[in-house]
Enzyme design. Structure first.
Site, PDB file in Angstrom:
ATOM      1  N   LEU A  63      18.577 -29.781 -70.760  1.00 16.76           N
ATOM      2  CA  LEU A  63      19.124 -29.571 -69.568  1.00 16.76           C
ATOM      3  C   LEU A  63      19.184 -28.259 -69.341  1.00 16.76           C
ATOM      4  O   LEU A  63      19.310 -27.469 -70.196  1.00 16.76           O
ATOM      5  CB  LEU A  63      20.412 -30.538 -69.391  1.00 16.76           C
ATOM      6  N   ASN A  94      19.036 -25.809 -76.235  1.00 20.52           N
ATOM      7  CA  ASN A  94      17.994 -24.893 -75.268  1.00 20.52           C
ATOM      8  C   ASN A  94      18.602 -24.254 -74.061  1.00 20.52           C
ATOM      9  O   ASN A  94      18.256 -24.415 -72.961  1.00 20.52           O
ATOM     10  CB  ASN A  94      16.959 -26.032 -74.870  1.00 20.52           C
ATOM     11  N   ASP A 304      10.848 -35.510 -74.462  1.00 19.91           N
ATOM     12  CA  ASP A 304      10.752 -34.143 -74.406  1.00 19.91           C
ATOM     13  C   ASP A 304      11.106 -33.654 -73.114  1.00 19.91           C
ATOM     14  O   ASP A 304      10.607 -32.686 -72.763  1.00 19.91           O
ATOM     15  CB  ASP A 304       9.785 -33.762 -75.259  1.00 19.91           C
TER      16      ASP A 304
END
Length: 417
Positions: A63, A94, A304
């Site tokens: 996100l 991420n 993913d």
């Protein structure tokens, strides 16, 4: 109070599997399961051919927040996950900053507490994900991290992986290692096949994945510990994992839905929604990958999910960022490939893989449920996307099955689309 009427239970480990029942939920708990229940004060949920399973878990979700809120906020990500049928999502490191200590994990747990979708943070494996020094793995696990992963980056330093596996084995931690050898992959952005040759795009061979998996499994044999190999995309990679699993049970793997449902043939139009990491493989490889779905080699299938704005995708192919969203399309695409029972298994096995308590559909248990209809077919379009970013590789693709809603953490979200 919620009354689920005439719902078909999908739970391979239960005596109720395949049976039609009424389920009464009160104060977040399963109060009663019976052939017929009457409760006038309850909210009635009744749909034709409605099925229920334990809540689904997606083991690889990115996100935007914190750091890239323009891609997707945590709030919007939770809505997208619920629309896709997920009660739990594992949040990849991420972001900016990425969690690499106790405070980073606690922040994510605190800001997403008591939502209908439970966020399970994944901590960085190495400091700043540079692959030089281990992050604070034990402290992160104590704070709620379910795994450790330098997102989409291979652990180049073999000794660091060795030490990390040895260290985490003491507290049953799960290390993830991205299956790609960067030296072999080079600057490749698509699969090495006829399509990449025709298009003149820089490519990488399957060997880049196979070599990394072979190395990581050899290190795992030496260290023990617990290793998860995410988003495997080659048959040879799965063969290596299958061989290892014959003698040991400390390895698991996932495959992303786009590698099972899409091939490099999609690249013919240079549509950057099909620029992915790992890259889409050729059609022959995809068909062989699908054969492993009904085996025990593939533990989970993941979306993913990687939200990216138009500024990342509306570019020349070689400048665009790799990634696709997938929370809203995973169920419909997977249910096209296997029967409903196997679909549910592949969307729920992540609990045991990452040492989370497996929900139960039993009286007295907290309700952690996904409700769905498995037969409806439709074309996946932008109107079906809840995510802020719309970079879906599945636009225009046929789906099978629709999510009705989820119940988790004493909350319910119904899919009105």
């Amino acid at each position: 109070m919620i009354l689920l009427k005439n719902v078909i239970i999908v739970d391979a480990g239960s005596d109720l599997n395949g049976k039609k029942r009424d389920i009464l939920i009160k104060n977040g708990k399963i109060e009663k399961i019976a052939l017929s229940i009457t409760e006038e004060s309850a909210k009635l949920i009744a749909h034709e051919n409605m099925h229920v399973s334990i809540g689904w878990i997606d083991t690889s979700v990115s996100l935007g927040e914190p750091g890239f809120e323009e891609r997707q906020t945590l709030e919007n990500g939770i809505k997208a996950a619920a629309a896709g049928g997920f009660t739990h999502i594992m949040l990849n490191p991420n972001n900016q900053p990425n969690p690499q200590d106790q405070s980073g994990i606690k922040y994510l747990k605190n800001v997403t507490a008591n939502q209908a979708v439970s966020i399970l943070p994944v901590g960085s494996f190495s400091l700043n994900q540079k692959g030089e020094h281990l992050a604070e793995l034990f402290d992160m696990q104590q704070a709620g991290a379910v795994s450790f992963y330098d997102y989409k980056q291979e652990v180049t330093n073999a000794n660091l992986l060795k030490v990390g596996l040895q260290y985490t084995s003491a507290f049953n931690g799960v290390v993830q290692s991205f299956p790609q050898n960067k030296d072999i992959a080079g600057k490749g952005m698509v699969n090495e096949d006829i399509m990449s040759t025709n298009l003149g795009l820089k490519s990488m061979p399957n060997l880049a994945e196979e070599l990394q998996i072979a190395r990581d499994l050899r290190i795992l044999t030496y260290t023990k510990g617990r290793l998860h190999i995410p988003t495997v995309s080659t048959v040879e990679g799965l063969k290596l994992i299958k061989k290892y699993k014959k003698t040991s049970d400390n390895v698991s793997c996932s495959v992303s839905i786009h590698h099972l449902a899409l091939s490099s043939n999609e690249l013919a139009t240079f549509d950057t929604n099909f620029k992915l990491q790992p890259p889409l493989r050729d059609e022959k490889e995809v068909k062989q990958l699908q054969k492993y779905l009904n085996s025990s080699v593939i533990d989970v299938v993941t979306s993913d999910h990687t939200p990216l704005t138009i500024e990342h995708k509306d570019l020349e192919f070689d400048r665009a960022t790799a990634g696709t969203i997938g929370l809203e399309s995973l169920f419909g695409a997977l249910n096209n490939l296997v029967d409903t029972s196997k679909t549910v298994e592949l969307l729920t096995k992540g609990y045991s893989v990452f040492h989370q308590e497996v929900p139960l559909i039993e009286e007295g248990q907290l309700a952690n449920l996904t409700l769905f209809e498995p037969e409806t077919t439709y074309s996946f379009e932008k109107e079906h996307i809840v995510s802020t970013s719309k970079n879906s590789a599945f636009l225009g693709k046929m789906m099978k099955g629709k999510v009705i809603g989820i119940i988790n953490n004493k909350k319910a979200i119904w899919n009105e689309r």
